[in-house]
Design an enzyme around this catalytic site. Structure first.
Site, PDB file in Angstrom:
ATOM      1  CG  ASN A   9      36.554  43.816  33.659  1.00  0.00           C
ATOM      2  OD1 ASN A   9      35.808  43.031  33.076  1.00  0.00           O
ATOM      3  ND2 ASN A   9      37.159  43.512  34.787  1.00  0.00           N
ATOM      4  NE  ARG A  11      33.357  38.377  35.118  1.00  0.00           N
ATOM      5  CZ  ARG A  11      33.836  37.349  35.759  1.00  0.00           C
ATOM      6  NH1 ARG A  11      34.924  36.758  35.332  1.00  0.00           N
ATOM      7  NH2 ARG A  11      33.244  36.900  36.846  1.00  0.00           N
ATOM      8  CB  CYS A  12      34.200  46.413  36.039  1.00  0.00           C
ATOM      9  SG  CYS A  12      34.292  47.881  37.061  1.00  0.00           S
ATOM     10  CB  SER A  13      28.885  47.528  38.188  1.00  0.00           C
ATOM     11  OG  SER A  13      29.589  47.975  39.329  1.00  0.00           O
TER      12      SER A  13
END
Length: 118
Positions: A9, A11-13
């Protein structure tokens, strides 16, 4: 070095960190953006087996709003948990790294290196 697959993903750090580690190691990889390309029930079942967990809940994001909305906390049927992940892939914990017939959830992302190099 064997190719790995990462369920990612952007958007996931944590997912970005794991991908960065794979890049640093120059690991051949396939990136699966599972929120865009929804995995099938069979794919989720297969990953669940590779992870070696006792319950599909162990690979779920239990703090997601949809988890609470669907009242999954009290669900005891593994099939229904897998159905929920197939319908709402946001429930799948990330990032998942797959190598051969094994998989890990790379949390913390540093687990990526030891898994890939094993």
């Amino acid at each position: 070095m064997d190719q790995v697959q990462i369920w990612h993903n952007p958007r996931c750090s944590k997912s970005r960190q794991a991908l960065s580690i794979l890049d640093e190691l120059e690991t051949p990889k396939e990136i699966v953006k599972y929120l865009e390309e929804h995995p099938s029930k069979e794919q989720i079942k297969n990953i669940f087996k590779m992870l070696g967990y006792k319950s599909p809940r162990d690979m779920m994001r239990t703090k997601e709003a949809i988890y609470k909305e669907l009242n999954l906390k009290d669900e005891t049927d593994d099939e229904k948990l897998i159905d929920a992940m197939a319908k709402y892939p946001k429930l799948i914990e990330r990032p998942i790294i797959i190598k051969g017939d094994k998989a890990i959830i790379a949390r913390p992302p540093e687990k990526t290196k030891e898994f890939v190099e094993a």
